[in-house]
Design a protein around this motif. Structure first.
Motif, PDB file in Angstrom:
ATOM      1  N   ILE A 195       0.866  -1.187   0.000  1.00 20.23           N
ATOM      2  CA  ILE A 195       0.000   0.000   0.000  1.00 20.23           C
ATOM      3  C   ILE A 195       0.899   1.232   0.000  1.00 20.23           C
ATOM      4  N   LEU A 196       0.591   2.170  -0.884  1.00 26.95           N
ATOM      5  CA  LEU A 196       1.437   3.352  -1.019  1.00 26.95           C
ATOM      6  C   LEU A 196       0.651   4.597  -0.595  1.00 26.95           C
ATOM      7  N   ALA A 197       1.221   5.348   0.330  1.00 27.18           N
ATOM      8  CA  ALA A 197       0.616   6.604   0.764  1.00 27.18           C
ATOM      9  C   ALA A 197       1.518   7.721   0.239  1.00 27.18           C
ATOM     10  N   LEU A 198       1.003   8.521  -0.685  1.00 20.56           N
ATOM     11  CA  LEU A 198       1.840   9.529  -1.339  1.00 20.56           C
ATOM     12  C   LEU A 198       1.907  10.791  -0.484  1.00 20.56           C
ATOM     13  N   THR A 199       3.120  11.132  -0.098  1.00 19.36           N
ATOM     14  CA  THR A 199       3.327  12.275   0.788  1.00 19.36           C
ATOM     15  C   THR A 199       3.206  13.576  -0.008  1.00 19.36           C
ATOM     16  N   THR A 200       2.879  14.653   0.697  1.00 18.93           N
ATOM     17  CA  THR A 200       2.587  15.917   0.027  1.00 18.93           C
ATOM     18  C   THR A 200       3.374  17.073   0.625  1.00 18.93           C
ATOM     19  N   GLN A 201       3.511  18.117  -0.194  1.00 16.69           N
ATOM     20  CA  GLN A 201       4.143  19.333   0.321  1.00 16.69           C
ATOM     21  C   GLN A 201       3.093  20.332   0.808  1.00 16.69           C
ATOM     22  N   ALA A 202       1.806  19.959   0.704  1.00 16.03           N
ATOM     23  CA  ALA A 202       0.745  20.876   1.149  1.00 16.03           C
ATOM     24  C   ALA A 202       0.894  21.152   2.643  1.00 16.03           C
ATOM     25  N   ASP A 203       0.740  22.408   3.022  1.00 11.14           N
ATOM     26  CA  ASP A 203       0.870  22.794   4.425  1.00 11.14           C
ATOM     27  C   ASP A 203      -0.166  22.083   5.279  1.00 11.14           C
ATOM     28  N   GLY A 204       0.284  21.517   6.396  1.00 10.97           N
ATOM     29  CA  GLY A 204      -0.648  20.970   7.369  1.00 10.97           C
ATOM     30  C   GLY A 204      -1.193  19.593   7.043  1.00 10.97           C
ATOM     31  N   LEU A 205      -0.665  18.972   5.974  1.00  6.89           N
ATOM     32  CA  LEU A 205      -1.158  17.664   5.548  1.00  6.89           C
ATOM     33  C   LEU A 205       0.022  16.719   5.390  1.00  6.89           C
ATOM     34  N   ASP A 206      -0.185  15.415   5.636  1.00 10.51           N
ATOM     35  CA  ASP A 206       0.915  14.450   5.520  1.00 10.51           C
ATOM     36  C   ASP A 206       0.905  13.732   4.176  1.00 10.51           C
ATOM     37  N   VAL A 207      -0.286  13.296   3.785  1.00  4.39           N
ATOM     38  CA  VAL A 207      -0.437  12.450   2.594  1.00  4.39           C
ATOM     39  C   VAL A 207      -1.599  13.023   1.803  1.00  4.39           C
ATOM     40  N   SER A 208      -1.498  13.021   0.460  1.00  2.84           N
ATOM     41  CA  SER A 208      -2.634  13.545  -0.308  1.00  2.84           C
ATOM     42  C   SER A 208      -3.169  12.553  -1.334  1.00  2.84           C
ATOM     43  N   HIS A 209      -2.629  11.320  -1.338  1.00  6.87           N
ATOM     44  CA  HIS A 209      -3.191  10.319  -2.247  1.00  6.87           C
ATOM     45  C   HIS A 209      -2.725   8.931  -1.804  1.00  6.87           C
ATOM     46  N   MET A 210      -3.463   7.900  -2.229  1.00  7.08           N
ATOM     47  CA  MET A 210      -3.074   6.527  -1.882  1.00  7.08           C
ATOM     48  C   MET A 210      -3.325   5.587  -3.044  1.00  7.08           C
ATOM     49  N   GLY A 211      -2.621   4.477  -3.037  1.00  4.02           N
ATOM     50  CA  GLY A 211      -2.821   3.477  -4.084  1.00  4.02           C
ATOM     51  C   GLY A 211      -2.105   2.194  -3.709  1.00  4.02           C
ATOM     52  N   ILE A 212      -1.954   1.321  -4.700  1.00  9.06           N
ATOM     53  CA  ILE A 212      -1.376  -0.009  -4.473  1.00  9.06           C
ATOM     54  C   ILE A 212      -0.253  -0.240  -5.478  1.00  9.06           C
ATOM     55  N   ALA A 213       0.844  -0.816  -5.010  1.00 11.21           N
ATOM     56  CA  ALA A 213       2.006  -1.083  -5.865  1.00 11.21           C
ATOM     57  C   ALA A 213       1.748  -2.328  -6.709  1.00 11.21           C
ATOM     58  N   VAL A 214       1.948  -2.188  -8.024  1.00 10.65           N
ATOM     59  CA  VAL A 214       1.774  -3.327  -8.934  1.00 10.65           C
ATOM     60  C   VAL A 214       2.976  -3.375  -9.862  1.00 10.65           C
ATOM     61  N   LEU A 220       7.439  -0.696 -11.810  1.00 10.83           N
ATOM     62  CA  LEU A 220       6.528  -0.539 -10.671  1.00 10.83           C
ATOM     63  C   LEU A 220       5.495   0.511 -11.079  1.00 10.83           C
ATOM     64  N   ARG A 221       4.208   0.148 -11.004  1.00  4.70           N
ATOM     65  CA  ARG A 221       3.128   1.062 -11.401  1.00  4.70           C
ATOM     66  C   ARG A 221       2.166   1.309 -10.231  1.00  4.70           C
ATOM     67  N   LEU A 222       1.349   2.334 -10.394  1.00  5.61           N
ATOM     68  CA  LEU A 222       0.361   2.674  -9.371  1.00  5.61           C
ATOM     69  C   LEU A 222      -1.035   2.223  -9.798  1.00  5.61           C
ATOM     70  N   LEU A 223      -1.657   1.393  -8.964  1.00  2.00           N
ATOM     71  CA  LEU A 223      -3.075   1.058  -9.130  1.00  2.00           C
ATOM     72  C   LEU A 223      -3.806   1.948  -8.144  1.00  2.00           C
ATOM     73  N   HIS A 224      -4.758   2.745  -8.633  1.00  2.64           N
ATOM     74  CA  HIS A 224      -5.416   3.685  -7.723  1.00  2.64           C
ATOM     75  C   HIS A 224      -6.757   4.166  -8.261  1.00  2.64           C
ATOM     76  N   ALA A 225      -7.533   4.772  -7.367  1.00  2.00           N
ATOM     77  CA  ALA A 225      -8.756   5.454  -7.784  1.00  2.00           C
ATOM     78  C   ALA A 225      -8.325   6.858  -8.158  1.00  2.00           C
ATOM     79  N   SER A 226      -8.431   7.151  -9.453  1.00  2.00           N
ATOM     80  CA  SER A 226      -7.916   8.417  -9.969  1.00  2.00           C
ATOM     81  C   SER A 226      -9.046   9.425 -10.142  1.00  2.00           C
ATOM     82  N   SER A 227      -8.939  10.567  -9.457  1.00  3.21           N
ATOM     83  CA  SER A 227      -9.979  11.601  -9.621  1.00  3.21           C
ATOM     84  C   SER A 227      -9.900  12.188 -11.026  1.00  3.21           C
ATOM     85  N   GLN A 228      -8.689  12.218 -11.583  1.00  4.75           N
ATOM     86  CA  GLN A 228      -8.496  12.764 -12.926  1.00  4.75           C
ATOM     87  C   GLN A 228      -9.154  11.868 -13.988  1.00  4.75           C
TER      88      GLN A 228
END
Ligand code: 2YP
Length: 259
Positions: A195-214, A220-228
């Protein structure tokens, strides 16, 4: 290289796992593939009163990961036909100490979501064992953006409860992997299904996205629910590239289910 064939919703992917991944048969990826093409829908948990919501046909990034974890941990195969054991697992994953007790009992910050899973014994923090890079948590995003959260908007008492949680988590030191250190082919200590938790530079936040390593081929690719892309996908470029394309993502925390 070992080749594993996985079947899902009429799509058959050949996933080549590097040596390290062979130690951990990727039931997680097999379960995640069942959600391919599921629509991305935001805010599905935002109902009052707070209750355990299970909607297998619409996910956001963390909800996808939670369903895949609950399936894997309960040994079930179909989110839609889930049993009480799946719901129990999901409650343990999504709520502090597994107890639903209002909005503030939900694990809103990934840092606390991980802490809860490690404490309960179903998550292992792999980055802590393999990456020397650390950062100190400074969390205040939710209490400083109450208008972005239905339950915090015009609710100073709930916002104050959130600020208390943020204060408790802030100051904790966590391990992470900067994206510059991730090659296209992944790393030996990152396994298929992690499980991958993508860290962010946004102020006051630790992680801003998550997915699964495949692992696919040598990448190595990201399996994830993509808002885009508005659905669950496996990105068609290496995770290194996916991270490079998003300036807001700084790197990741790597987590593994304890089965
Ligand atoms: C979480 O956001 C919410 C939870 O309140 C919510 O916004 C925060 C800090 N937490 O219960 C949960 C389920 O909907 O989502 C997630 C969000 O990711 C978005 C929705 C996504 O990419 O699909 C988790 O925290 C995972 O990464 C962050 C991200 N939130 C923000 O970027 C503000």
């Amino acid at each position: 290289m070992k080749t594993i064939s996985l079947f899902c919703l009429g799509v058959c992917l050949t996933v080549a796992a590097p040596l390290a991944a062979q130690q951990h048969p990727s039931i997680v990826t097999a379960n995640a593939l069942k959600f391919l093409n599921t629509p991305y829908v935001a805010h599905t948990l935002e109902q009052e009163p707070e209750q355990l919501i299970i909607r297998c046909n619409e996910v956001d990034c963390i909800i996808l990961v939670e369903y895949v974890m609950a399936l894997t941990l309960s040994g079930e195969s179909d989110c839609r036909a889930h049993t009480a054991a799946f719901a129990d697992r999901l409650r343990q994953i999504r709520y502090r100490n597994g107890e639903v007790n209002g909005y503030a009992s939900r694990l809103h910050y990934v840092a606390e979501w991980i802490e809860n899973g490690v404490k309960a014994g179903f998550i292992e923090d792999i980055t802590a064992a393999h990456s020397p890079h650390t950062q100190t948590l400074r969390l205040n995003f939710m209490s400083t953006h109450p208008d972005s959260y239905r339950q915090l908007r015009n609710n100073p008492a709930e916002t104050a409860r959130m600020a208390e949680t943020e204060k408790r988590l802030s100051g904790q030191v966590i391990h992470w992997l900067p994206k510059e250190e991730l090659p296209d082919e992944g790393l030996s200590w990152i396994q298929d299904g992690d499980i991958l938790a993508l860290t962010t530079q946004a102020d006051g936040l630790d992680v801003s996205h998550m997915g699964i390593a495949v692992y696919i081929g040598d990448e190595l690719r990201l399996l994830h629910a993509s808002s885009q892309k508005e659905k669950v996908v496996i990105e068609d470029v290496p995770l290194r590239q996916t991270l490079a394309n998003n300036k807001g993502w700084t790197g990741m925390r790597v987590l593994r289910l304890i089965l």
